[in-house]
Scaffold this motif. Structure first.
Motif, PDB file in Angstrom:
ATOM      1  N   SER A 253     -15.854  12.943  24.045  1.00 28.01           N
ATOM      2  CA  SER A 253     -14.560  12.312  23.746  1.00 28.01           C
ATOM      3  C   SER A 253     -14.519  11.803  22.298  1.00 28.01           C
ATOM      4  CB  SER A 253     -14.318  11.144  24.700  1.00 28.01           C
ATOM      5  OG  SER A 253     -15.303  10.165  24.488  1.00 28.01           O
ATOM      6  N   VAL A 255     -13.795   8.852  21.299  1.00 32.08           N
ATOM      7  CA  VAL A 255     -14.415   7.528  21.119  1.00 32.08           C
ATOM      8  C   VAL A 255     -15.930   7.631  21.020  1.00 32.08           C
ATOM      9  CG1 VAL A 255     -12.630   5.992  22.026  1.00 32.08           C
ATOM     10  CG2 VAL A 255     -14.234   7.044  23.606  1.00 32.08           C
ATOM     11  N   GLU A 256     -16.509   8.510  21.828  1.00 32.50           N
ATOM     12  CA  GLU A 256     -17.966   8.670  21.763  1.00 32.50           C
ATOM     13  C   GLU A 256     -18.376   9.290  20.421  1.00 32.50           C
ATOM     14  OE1 GLU A 256     -19.380   9.745  26.252  1.00 32.50           O
ATOM     15  OE2 GLU A 256     -17.725  10.919  25.422  1.00 32.50           O
ATOM     16  N   GLU A 259     -18.122   6.771  17.631  1.00 35.81           N
ATOM     17  CA  GLU A 259     -19.214   5.804  17.715  1.00 35.81           C
ATOM     18  C   GLU A 259     -20.508   6.406  17.144  1.00 35.81           C
ATOM     19  OE1 GLU A 259     -17.957   3.098  18.942  1.00 35.81           O
ATOM     20  OE2 GLU A 259     -19.619   1.816  19.527  1.00 35.81           O
ATOM     21  N   ALA A 307     -19.414   9.167  33.082  1.00 36.83           N
ATOM     22  CA  ALA A 307     -20.227   8.065  32.547  1.00 36.83           C
ATOM     23  C   ALA A 307     -21.629   8.516  32.152  1.00 36.83           C
ATOM     24  CB  ALA A 307     -20.315   6.978  33.603  1.00 36.83           C
ATOM     25  N   ARG A 396     -19.864   6.919  27.420  1.00 38.78           N
ATOM     26  CA  ARG A 396     -18.868   6.092  28.100  1.00 38.78           C
ATOM     27  C   ARG A 396     -19.464   5.446  29.343  1.00 38.78           C
ATOM     28  NH1 ARG A 396     -13.754   9.888  28.596  1.00 38.78           N
ATOM     29  NH2 ARG A 396     -15.458  11.346  28.832  1.00 38.78           N
ATOM     30  N   ASN A 397     -19.089   4.197  29.574  1.00 32.74           N
ATOM     31  CA  ASN A 397     -19.580   3.497  30.761  1.00 32.74           C
ATOM     32  C   ASN A 397     -21.092   3.678  30.902  1.00 32.74           C
ATOM     33  OD1 ASN A 397     -19.414   1.958  32.975  1.00 32.74           O
ATOM     34  ND2 ASN A 397     -17.919   3.251  34.050  1.00 32.74           N
ATOM     35  N   SER A 425     -17.104  -2.585  25.759  1.00 33.06           N
ATOM     36  CA  SER A 425     -16.525  -1.298  26.140  1.00 33.06           C
ATOM     37  C   SER A 425     -17.556  -0.420  26.838  1.00 33.06           C
ATOM     38  CB  SER A 425     -16.009  -0.594  24.889  1.00 33.06           C
ATOM     39  OG  SER A 425     -17.072  -0.439  23.976  1.00 33.06           O
ATOM     40  N   LEU A 427     -19.711   1.302  25.508  1.00 35.91           N
ATOM     41  CA  LEU A 427     -19.758   2.568  24.779  1.00 35.91           C
ATOM     42  C   LEU A 427     -21.034   2.732  23.985  1.00 35.91           C
ATOM     43  CD1 LEU A 427     -17.617   4.766  24.622  1.00 35.91           C
ATOM     44  CD2 LEU A 427     -16.824   3.751  22.490  1.00 35.91           C
ATOM     45  N   ASN A 428     -21.652   1.602  23.616  1.00 38.46           N
ATOM     46  CA  ASN A 428     -22.938   1.751  22.949  1.00 38.46           C
ATOM     47  C   ASN A 428     -23.864   0.597  23.242  1.00 38.46           C
ATOM     48  OD1 ASN A 428     -23.560  -0.066  20.544  1.00 38.46           O
ATOM     49  ND2 ASN A 428     -21.412   0.432  20.200  1.00 38.46           N
TER      50      ASN A 428
END
Ligand code: ADP
Ligand code: ASP
Ligand code: MG
Length: 458
Positions: A253, A255-256, A259, A307, A396-397, A425, A427-428
């Protein structure tokens, strides 16, 4: 329309430029716009030439610049040799640019100082040269390449060295300059990394910024895809130079990917994703040297993976700033007064951890550090710890499976951690270690998450 961006190693020599041109030719019906980086190593050479000029070492300047010139001439000679008129015309353009570089560098040498504005003018020339060369080489192969000056399209603010695009102006320029070419079935070829302010000064978008250019241009024309062609098979579970066992991620994604880029995965410039996200344009990371590989697709959804950990990145050269309230207890307004100082000095913070009376943050640019410490002194006792690295596990998650946390901490056994943060989040999961321990930490955590069965969620 699609944007096809080639990195420095993808245009490093004549054979690679030829490969890159074949890649464009095979995608001609998708109406490509080509964005190229400088030939591998040229931007570093130009930075070195600027430094030599600042030190007044004209001999070194001449040596570097004539090597840069020769390299472009050699590539052109091999690619354009059969058509002598193309070659001659390219050499005229090359010499014009080289004369310009000499003029600027001699000016720098005379003054003994270099302004950010002059530095951008010099470092951006690598992309000017490579894009002209690429366009000529395409024409040589009977492809309708049309060189476009990036400064005519990418309008930026005046933060030299790290400029950001002004999207409205850039979009208007893209419509005016690029769209008519594409409509006539021509293939615009542009240099990445460079832009121009509204006042006409040359700017650069930060090192590695050609990816960002590709995304800016893609967003400006509403491209259906942005392709980042590089020297690895895609976005991987870790930098394959560090972890030979790293695996390619087929889909991830925005967002990933953002990051990962932010925490040091060099394969994408950290700001690349934003313009693509704004327009929901998929980004594909592909290998110029292995164009049969499927690469990595970066989208809003990021596939069906769901996830869990996807990759590890490492950011070196980080400094921890540890601030303790000198009023003892966490006085009202303590955080606000600290961050006002960061804001005033335009220092951005990567990680934060807090306790009742203290706050620790990491920063990656120590240039303003002495001034930061001085301005923080009235509100906090400050301690700084340099030479740290952030090891970031991204997904994620991330911690949904409790085995993940357990595997990470087990893997970190024996490696001292100086900070640790799990974003809300999910995320990390970021761990700050001594820079000398970074490689060891990455290897052991990668092995635990991606090479062993437990928690191997990729
Ligand atoms: P280009 O010149 O094409 O822009 P870069 O050198 O900027 O290429 O980026 C590609 C390099 O990024 C790869 O050679 C690889 O060593 C490095 N890299 C770092 N992290 C990753 C990752 N997670 N996945 C793939 N490559 C990575
Ligand atoms: N040539 C520039 C650099 O080396 C931009 C890029 O390659 O993306 O930083
Ligand atoms: Mg790059």
């Amino acid at each position: 329309m699609i944007v096809i961006k080639f990195g420095g190693t993808s245009v490093g020599d004549a054979q690679r430029v030829a490969q890159a041109i074949d890649i464009v030719a095979a995608r001609q019906e998708r109406k490509p716009i080509v964005v190229v980086s400088a030939l591998a190593g040229v931007t570093n050479d130009l930075v070195a030439a600027s430094e030599a000029a600042r030190g007044g070492d004209i001999e070194r300047v001449n040596e570097i610049i004539s090597a840069v010139r020769q390299r472009h001439e050699d590539v052109a000679m091999r690619l354009v040799q059969q058509k002598f008129d193309f070659f001659e015309s390219f050499i005229r353009q090359l010499d014009k640019q080289i004369d310009q570089i000499h003029t600027i560098l001699h000016g720098i040498a005379l003054l003994g100082e270099i302004t950010p504005r002059a530095r951008d003018k010099v470092t951006g020339i690598g992309e000017k040269l490579s894009s002209v060369l690429f366009a000529y080489s395409m024409m040589m192969r009977a492809l309708p390449g049309e060189h476009v000056d990036s400064e005519e399209v990418v309008v930026t603010d005046a933060r030299f060295g790290e400029a950001a695009p002004l999207m409205d102006q850039t979009r208007a320029a893209a419509e005016r300059v690029l769209r008519p070419l594409v409509d006539r079935n021509l293939i615009p070829v542009m240099g990445g990394f460079i832009g121009r302010t509204c006042e006409g000064a040359a700017t650069t978008l930060g090192r590695g910024g050609s990816d960002y250019s590709a995304a800016i241009i893609g967003a400006s024309v509403g491209a259906e895809e942005i392709q980042i062609w590089t020297d690895v098979d895609g976005l991987m579970t870790c930098d394959p130079r560090l972890i030979p066992a790293a695996r390619v991620i087929d889909e991830i994604s925005y967002v990933e990917a953002a990051e990962l880029a932010w925490f040091g995965a060099k394969v994408l410039h950290p700001r690349t994703i934003a313009p693509a996200v704004a327009e929901r344009i998929p980004i594909r990371v592909l290998n110029t040297h292995n164009n049969a590989a499927a690469g990595t697709l970066i989208t809003e959804q990021g596939g069906t993976q769901g996830a869990g950990p996807r990759a590890i990145a490492v950011k070196r050269g980080v400094t921890i700033v540890h601030m303790t309230s000198n009023k003892m207890l966490g006085a009202h307004g303590f955080l606000a007064s600290l961050f006002a100082v960061f804001e005033a000095l335009e220092i951005s913070v990567d990680l934060i951890t807090t306790s009742e009376v203290s706050v620790s943050v990491t920063i990656d640019d120590p240039r303003n550090l002495p001034e930061l410490v001085r301005r923080l002194a009235p509100v906090a006792d400050v301690q700084t710890l340099a030479d740290r690295a952030i090891v970031a596990i991204v997904g994620r998650n991330l911690m949904r499976d409790s085995a993940v946390g357990a595997s990470v901490f087990e893997a970190m056994r024996g490696i001292p951690m100086s900070m640790f943060s799990l974003g809300m989040s999910g995320l990390n999961l970021s761990i700050v270690v001594d820079e000398t321990d970074a490689d060891r930490a990455v290897r052991t955590v990668h092995a635990a998450l991606f090479e062993a069965p437990v928690g191997a969620a990729q």
